[in-house]
Structures are given as structure tokens and as C-alpha cells.
Design an enzyme around this catalytic site. Structure first.
Site, PDB file in Angstrom:
ATOM      1  N   LYS A 111      51.221   0.587  12.043  1.00 46.37           N
ATOM      2  CA  LYS A 111      51.616   1.366  13.227  1.00 46.37           C
ATOM      3  C   LYS A 111      52.775   2.313  12.881  1.00 46.37           C
ATOM      4  CE  LYS A 111      52.228   2.601  17.563  1.00 46.37           C
ATOM      5  NZ  LYS A 111      51.331   3.424  18.344  1.00 46.37           N
ATOM      6  N   LYS A 143      62.516   4.474  19.583  1.00 39.48           N
ATOM      7  CA  LYS A 143      62.524   3.099  19.050  1.00 39.48           C
ATOM      8  C   LYS A 143      61.621   3.006  17.810  1.00 39.48           C
ATOM      9  CE  LYS A 143      59.445   0.701  20.954  1.00 39.48           C
ATOM     10  NZ  LYS A 143      58.020   0.464  20.817  1.00 39.48           N
ATOM     11  N   THR A 178      54.683  -2.297  20.065  1.00 36.45           N
ATOM     12  CA  THR A 178      55.117  -1.697  18.797  1.00 36.45           C
ATOM     13  C   THR A 178      56.516  -2.234  18.517  1.00 36.45           C
ATOM     14  OG1 THR A 178      53.867   0.302  19.278  1.00 36.45           O
ATOM     15  CG2 THR A 178      55.516   0.428  17.533  1.00 36.45           C
TER      16      THR A 178
HETATM   17  P1  NAP Z   1      56.125   0.105  29.735  1.00 41.96           P
HETATM   18  O1  NAP Z   1      55.358   0.855  30.781  1.00 41.96           O
HETATM   19  O2  NAP Z   1      57.619   0.126  29.768  1.00 41.96           O
HETATM   20  O3  NAP Z   1      55.594  -1.415  29.743  1.00 41.96           O
HETATM   21  C1  NAP Z   1      56.282  -2.491  29.200  1.00 41.96           C
HETATM   22  C2  NAP Z   1      56.290  -3.579  30.271  1.00 41.96           C
HETATM   23  O4  NAP Z   1      56.847  -4.765  29.704  1.00 41.96           O
HETATM   24  C3  NAP Z   1      57.145  -3.189  31.480  1.00 41.96           C
HETATM   25  O5  NAP Z   1      56.392  -3.332  32.653  1.00 41.96           O
HETATM   26  C4  NAP Z   1      58.312  -4.160  31.399  1.00 41.96           C
HETATM   27  O6  NAP Z   1      58.802  -4.612  32.635  1.00 41.96           O
HETATM   28  C5  NAP Z   1      57.690  -5.337  30.679  1.00 41.96           C
HETATM   29  N1  NAP Z   1      58.707  -6.146  29.999  1.00 41.96           N
HETATM   30  C6  NAP Z   1      59.690  -5.760  29.168  1.00 41.96           C
HETATM   31  N2  NAP Z   1      60.408  -6.804  28.749  1.00 41.96           N
HETATM   32  C7  NAP Z   1      59.872  -7.882  29.343  1.00 41.96           C
HETATM   33  C8  NAP Z   1      60.166  -9.260  29.314  1.00 41.96           C
HETATM   34  N3  NAP Z   1      61.185  -9.730  28.569  1.00 41.96           N
HETATM   35  N4  NAP Z   1      59.417 -10.091  30.053  1.00 41.96           N
HETATM   36  C9  NAP Z   1      58.397  -9.610  30.828  1.00 41.96           C
HETATM   37  N5  NAP Z   1      58.054  -8.315  30.883  1.00 41.96           N
HETATM   38  C10 NAP Z   1      58.798  -7.465  30.152  1.00 41.96           C
HETATM   39  O7  NAP Z   1      55.702   0.625  28.287  1.00 41.96           O
HETATM   40  P2  NAP Z   1      54.233   0.990  27.718  1.00 41.96           P
HETATM   41  O8  NAP Z   1      54.087   2.462  27.680  1.00 41.96           O
HETATM   42  O9  NAP Z   1      53.220   0.146  28.357  1.00 41.96           O
HETATM   43  O10 NAP Z   1      54.437   0.539  26.192  1.00 41.96           O
HETATM   44  C11 NAP Z   1      54.436  -0.832  25.807  1.00 41.96           C
HETATM   45  C12 NAP Z   1      54.537  -0.907  24.278  1.00 41.96           C
HETATM   46  O11 NAP Z   1      53.401  -0.239  23.699  1.00 41.96           O
HETATM   47  C13 NAP Z   1      55.769  -0.232  23.695  1.00 41.96           C
HETATM   48  O12 NAP Z   1      56.231  -0.958  22.591  1.00 41.96           O
HETATM   49  C14 NAP Z   1      55.251   1.136  23.253  1.00 41.96           C
HETATM   50  O13 NAP Z   1      56.010   1.670  22.195  1.00 41.96           O
HETATM   51  C15 NAP Z   1      53.834   0.772  22.829  1.00 41.96           C
HETATM   52  N6  NAP Z   1      52.842   1.855  22.921  1.00 41.96           N
HETATM   53  C16 NAP Z   1      52.803   2.691  24.005  1.00 41.96           C
HETATM   54  C17 NAP Z   1      51.840   3.692  24.052  1.00 41.96           C
HETATM   55  C18 NAP Z   1      51.762   4.663  25.205  1.00 41.96           C
HETATM   56  O14 NAP Z   1      51.140   5.733  25.042  1.00 41.96           O
HETATM   57  N7  NAP Z   1      52.317   4.365  26.369  1.00 41.96           N
HETATM   58  C19 NAP Z   1      50.920   3.834  23.008  1.00 41.96           C
HETATM   59  C20 NAP Z   1      50.943   2.932  21.951  1.00 41.96           C
HETATM   60  C21 NAP Z   1      51.918   1.947  21.914  1.00 41.96           C
HETATM   61  P3  NAP Z   1      59.419  -3.622  33.756  1.00 41.96           P
HETATM   62  O15 NAP Z   1      58.214  -3.271  34.591  1.00 41.96           O
HETATM   63  O16 NAP Z   1      60.440  -4.413  34.458  1.00 41.96           O
HETATM   64  O17 NAP Z   1      59.983  -2.436  33.009  1.00 41.96           O
END
Ligand code: NAP
Length: 291
Positions: A174, A242, A99
Site C-alpha cells: 500500500k 499520514k 492504511t
Molecule cells: P473515515 O471516514 O475517517 O473512517 C474511519 C472510521 O473509523 C471513522 O468513522 C472513525 O470514527 C472510526 N474510528 C477511528 N478510530 C476508532 C476507534 N478507536 N474505534 C472505533 N472506531 C474508530 O476514513 P476512511 O476514508 O473510511 O478511511 C479509513 C482508512 O482507509 C484510512 O486509514 C484511510 O487512509 C484508508 N483509505 C481510505 C481511502 C479513501 O478513499 N477514503 C482509500 C483507501 C484507503 P468517527 O466516525 O468517530 O470519526
């Protein structure tokens, strides 16, 4: 099953690890990179190939999928020196499922075309549960030919898949989703805080009201977790803040006033100020029930 392809998957956190797992189980070859390698380990154990940078993974894929955290992470992943734009194979389809901002999605699409790449913005809704159960809603922006090429992969991860318009349109859709989610989070949290203060059993009240006109996905999925005192994400407070920032900025650019969203954002700023940014969004309930 769709034809087997080579897919780079960057970002294997809460959402990415489930989404990538579905692609692997569907028979695709997976090339993964994540900032913290240990979070990719279950995928590596299941047969995915590790790369030491986003660019290295991207260079191995016909499709490059990114699911990182913030627009700054997307920017670094695509435009950094070892980034996706510089290293992806000509002809590849780049799909950002983070997102992120509609403006950044348009910049990626413009840069992609110059390198003979196609780009889609394809954020999702449905939460960690939707990702685990391959029932995500996928909202796509970009050109139709790229969308049709990527659709078999989307079908492995989600159920309700739509092309919303040109680059940036998936992110705008979104944002509309998150504006609605902000309202629904406030509504069930305030309802349960009220029920509790009135001396009701909030779990019993939740059971009554969640099946009627007041019910919502947020209430059904997050209400029970909040009442159990389980505030693990789910969906991080830091990511919701965010999203609300992006939506408020995009609305301001369009000269649209969104007072309800602004109110939700202020409440979540208070949640973050309590040190709960790394908790799930249902931690808002704690703001009302803990002094
Ligand atoms: P998350 O658990 O923080 O996953 C993001 C992953 O991306 C982390 O493992 C992070 O690494 C990695 N990352 C960040 N920057 C990076 C880079 N430059 N290079 C390589 N890897 C990198 O978050 P999430 O819950 O999966 O959410 C991901 C996205 O989906 C967000 O934008 C969120 O708003 C969206 N979203 C989430 C949900 C939900 O319910 N969780 C639902 C819809 C949309 P690290 O392991 O080092 O932190």
C-alpha cells in the site's frame, strides 16, 4: 456467495460503511462498532448488530475486520483494554484494512499468534468509489492459511486481491501504491493549473489529456471534482499525509531516499496549513489556483 459467517466490523466511515454493507448484503451476520454511533446507523437499519466497544464486537466474530483512520486508532482498537486482541475468540482471523504502518502490522500478528488468533494486514486502494462498487484492490500480508480463509470475504469487497508476503507486506505494498499516487496527484494538478493560467478551458483540456499518455486514475476521478469546486472527501488530506509520513519513515529505515515523495508531502503540509485537512486530496488544486 461464500458460506455465511459472523463478522465483527470496526470503523464504519467513508470506506468501512460501504465495505460492511457488501458483507451484510452477501448474507453474513455483522457485528459493528464505530467511535461515532450515528455513522453505523444505516448498517444497523439494514440488520447489523451494534456493540459498545471494539472488544465486544470482536468477541462475536469468526472474522474481525478493522477499517479505522490512523495507526494510533489501530493501536487502540487492537491493544486497548476493551480491545480486539484481548477479546477475540480463539481461532478467529483478524483483518486490519486500515492504511497503517508495516511495523504495527507485524506487532499485531505476533500478539495474535500468542492468543491462538491469525492476523492479516489488508489495506485497500480504489477510493470511496471502489468501496461503493466493491472493486477495491486488496493487498494482503500474513500467512497463506489465514489468507485463504479470508479470501471469500475479500472477494465480496474487491476485485484484485493478492497475498504479498508475510505480516506487514500488505502495508508495504500500500505504501508503494501511495508513493505512486503522490506523484500522480502532483502531475494532474500542475497540468490543470497550467492549462487554466494559459487561458484554456481546463475541463476541455482535461478531456483531451486524460485519455492519452498522461492519464491516470487520480486525474480521471478527482480532476472533474476539483474543476467543479467539489472538495468533499473521497480521500481525506489528513489520511494522505499520514500515509506519506509512514512511507517516508519506512523508506528512511531502509535507507532509501524518495525526493519526489518528500516534495509531495511538503505541498500537502501547505494544504493542511490552509485548514483543508478534512477535505479530499484533490484540494491540492486549490493551493495552485487560490491565492
Ligand atoms: P473515515 O471516514 O475517517 O473512517 C474511519 C472510521 O473509523 C471513522 O468513522 C472513525 O470514527 C472510526 N474510528 C477511528 N478510530 C476508532 C476507534 N478507536 N474505534 C472505533 N472506531 C474508530 O476514513 P476512511 O476514508 O473510511 O478511511 C479509513 C482508512 O482507509 C484510512 O486509514 C484511510 O487512509 C484508508 N483509505 C481510505 C481511502 C479513501 O478513499 N477514503 C482509500 C483507501 C484507503 P468517527 O466516525 O468517530 O470519526
Amino acid at each position: 456467495m461464500s458460506d455465511s459467517c459472523s463478522i465483527a466490523f470496526i470503523g464504519t466511515g467513508v470506506m468501512g460503511r460501504s465495505m460492511a454493507g457488501h458483507l451484510l448484503r452477501a448474507g453474513h451476520t455483522l457485528h459493528v462498532f464505530n467511535r461515532t454511533k450515528s455513522k453505523a446507523q444505516p448498517l444497523l437499519d439494514a440488520g447489523a448488530h451494534w456493540h459498545n466497544s471494539a472488544g465486544s464486537a470482536a468477541a462475536a466474530g469468526d472474522f474481525v475486520i478493522t477499517m479505522v483512520g490512523f495507526p494510533g486508532d489501530v493501536e487502540q482498537t487492537y491493544f486497548g483494554p476493551e480491545g480486539v486482541i484481548a477479546r477475540a475468540r480463539p481461532g478467529a482471523v483478524l483483518i486490519d484494512m486500515t492504511t497503517s504502518s508495516p511495523l504495527l502490522a507485524r506487532r499485531i500478528a505476533e500478539a495474535a499468534v500468542k492468543r491462538d488468533l491469525a492476523a492479516l494486514d489488508a489495506p485497500v486502494s480504489g477510493g470511496d468509489i471502489g468501496a461503493r462498487e466493491a472493486r477495491l484492490v486488496i493487498m494482503v500480508g500474513g500467512d497463506e492459511a489465514a489468507f485463504l480463509r479470508a479470501k471469500p470475504l475479500f472477494e465480496v469487497m474487491g476485485k484484485n486481491i493478492s497475498l504479498q508476503g508475510p505480516a506487514g507486506s500488505g502495508q508495504h505494498c500500500k505504501m508503494a501504491n501511495q508513493i505512486a499516487v503522490a506523484g500522480s496527484m502532483l502531475s494532474w494538478v500542475e497540468a490543470l493549473a497550467y492549462a487554466k493560467r494559459a487561458g484554456l478551458d481546463p475541463a476541455r483540456a482535461l478531456e483531451s489529456i486524460s485519455g492519452g499518455a498522461a492519464g491516470s486514475w487520480s486525474m480521471t476521478n478527482y480532476g472533474p471534482r476539483a474543476l467543479r469546486g467539489d472538495f468533499q472527501p473521497g480521500f481525506y488530506v489528513k489520511h494522505f499525509l499520514k500515509d506519506m509520513r509512514i512511507a517516508l519513515e519506512a523508506a528512511a529505515e531502509m535507507k532509501l531516499d524518495l525526493p519526489g515523495l518528500a516534495c509531495a508531502k511538503k505541498l500537502y503540509d501547505r494544504v493542511a496549513a490552509r485548514g483543508w485537512e478534512e477535505l479530499g486530496t484533490h484540494a491540492l488544486y486549490r493551493l495552485y489556483t487560490e491565492s
